[in-house]
Design a protein around this motif. Structure first.
Motif, PDB file in Angstrom:
ATOM      1  N   UNK A  73       0.837  -1.197   0.000  1.00  0.00           N
ATOM      2  CA  UNK A  73       0.000   0.000   0.000  1.00  0.00           C
ATOM      3  C   UNK A  73       0.871   1.244   0.000  1.00  0.00           C
ATOM      4  N   UNK A  74       0.271   2.381  -0.332  1.00  0.00           N
ATOM      5  CA  UNK A  74       1.010   3.644  -0.305  1.00  0.00           C
ATOM      6  C   UNK A  74       1.526   3.940   1.100  1.00  0.00           C
ATOM      7  N   UNK A  75       0.724   3.615   2.110  1.00  0.00           N
ATOM      8  CA  UNK A  75       1.145   3.848   3.497  1.00  0.00           C
ATOM      9  C   UNK A  75       2.388   3.045   3.838  1.00  0.00           C
ATOM     10  N   UNK A 129       5.373   4.788   2.262  1.00  0.00           N
ATOM     11  CA  UNK A 129       5.699   5.981   3.048  1.00  0.00           C
ATOM     12  C   UNK A 129       6.427   5.594   4.328  1.00  0.00           C
ATOM     13  N   UNK A 130       5.953   4.546   4.990  1.00  0.00           N
ATOM     14  CA  UNK A 130       6.589   4.086   6.220  1.00  0.00           C
ATOM     15  C   UNK A 130       8.022   3.652   5.968  1.00  0.00           C
ATOM     16  N   UNK A 183      15.220   8.223   8.595  1.00  0.00           N
ATOM     17  CA  UNK A 183      15.684   8.312   9.978  1.00  0.00           C
ATOM     18  C   UNK A 183      17.081   7.704  10.123  1.00  0.00           C
ATOM     19  N   UNK A 184      17.321   6.566   9.476  1.00  0.00           N
ATOM     20  CA  UNK A 184      18.645   5.937   9.523  1.00  0.00           C
ATOM     21  C   UNK A 184      19.706   6.849   8.908  1.00  0.00           C
ATOM     22  N   UNK A 239      15.742  11.622  -1.738  1.00  0.00           N
ATOM     23  CA  UNK A 239      16.463  10.355  -1.869  1.00  0.00           C
ATOM     24  C   UNK A 239      15.562   9.174  -1.510  1.00  0.00           C
ATOM     25  N   UNK A 240      14.859   9.297  -0.400  1.00  0.00           N
ATOM     26  CA  UNK A 240      14.045   8.185   0.096  1.00  0.00           C
ATOM     27  C   UNK A 240      12.713   8.067  -0.637  1.00  0.00           C
TER      28      UNK A 240
END
Length: 233
Positions: free
Chosen positions: A3-5, A8-9, A16-17, A108-109
């Motif tokens: 899913x899109x969620x 995104x997650x 964060x990394x 980037x992500x």
């Protein structure tokens, strides 16, 4: 099918990394390692040249046009005016803070997730994802080292922060390091040659010069004096 969620997650977790891993220009190895490991975890085969990481559409067909998705790994150094830990990925009221969260970890992500989403189903074009190094310093081991190793590219989307407004052109950049030579002498006795005074006319010229050619689209070329160092004591 993700899913899109979920995409995104994954993007937020990766960002964060990266924020927690210092990646100032020319020192991006650890961040590049994270990108390479993440791409492998996603089931793709990454390629690497220095600290540039890329992957090619698993359905690549040279008869189709090719779209490059590009953003850079490196960041500038954190300045003294930071009011929080630049390497701590903190989320407050839906905003992720940290050095490189915007320029250019966000691009980037997110573009990495776009590559995953688009290659999951047939497209009329090929995709290449490139996480490039040394962008902030225009380094020789950055994108210019990786591009010759890629297939022909017809169009590129570059993930720089633009306030979500597409930018279709950019001014070039030239940096000049200029030296004015003087001769040491005692300041109270008006001895020697003051290198600062020798440079004053040149600094005024840099400030005041107007280039004759003006781009109808990008406007005038701008010169700016940014750093001056002089004297020994």
């Amino acid at each position: 099918m993700m899913t899109q969620e979920e995409y995104v997650s994954d993007a937020v977790d990766l960002l964060k990394k990266l924020i927690a891993t210092p990646s100032v220009s020319r020192n991006e190895k650890e961040a590049a390692d994270i990108m390479e490991q993440t791409i492998r975890k996603y089931g793709f085969e990454p390629h690497r040249e220095a600290n540039n990481i890329w992957m090619i559409d698993p359905h690549y067909d040279e008869s189709r046009p090719t779209l490059l998705l590009n953003a850079h790994i490196d960041t500038v150094k954190p300045v003294a005016s930071w009011t929080r830990n630049p390497f701590s990925p903190d989320v407050e009221e839906g905003i992720l803070y940290g050095l490189g969260s915007n320029d250019c970890g966000g691009g980037l992500c997110s573009l990495l997730q776009i590559f995953r989403m688009l290659t999951a189903k047939p497209q009329q074009y090929n995709l290449i994802y490139l996480a490039s190094a040394e962008e902030e310093v225009s380094g020789k081991d950055g994108i210019t080292r990786a591009l010759p190793l890629l297939p022909h590219i017809d169009l590129a989307i570059v993930g720089e922060p633009t306030g979500m407004n597409p930018a279709v052109a950019e001014k070039g950049l030239m940096v000049l390091d200029v030296i004015a030579h003087g001769k040491s002498g005692h300041a109270a006795r008006n001895e020697g040659v003051n290198a600062i005074y020798e440079a004053l006319d040149d600094m005024r010229w840099i400030r005041d010069y107007k280039f004759e050619k003006v781009s109808e689209f990008l406007g005038p070329t701008k010169m700016t004096l940014t750093v001056v160092n002089a004297g020994t004591q």
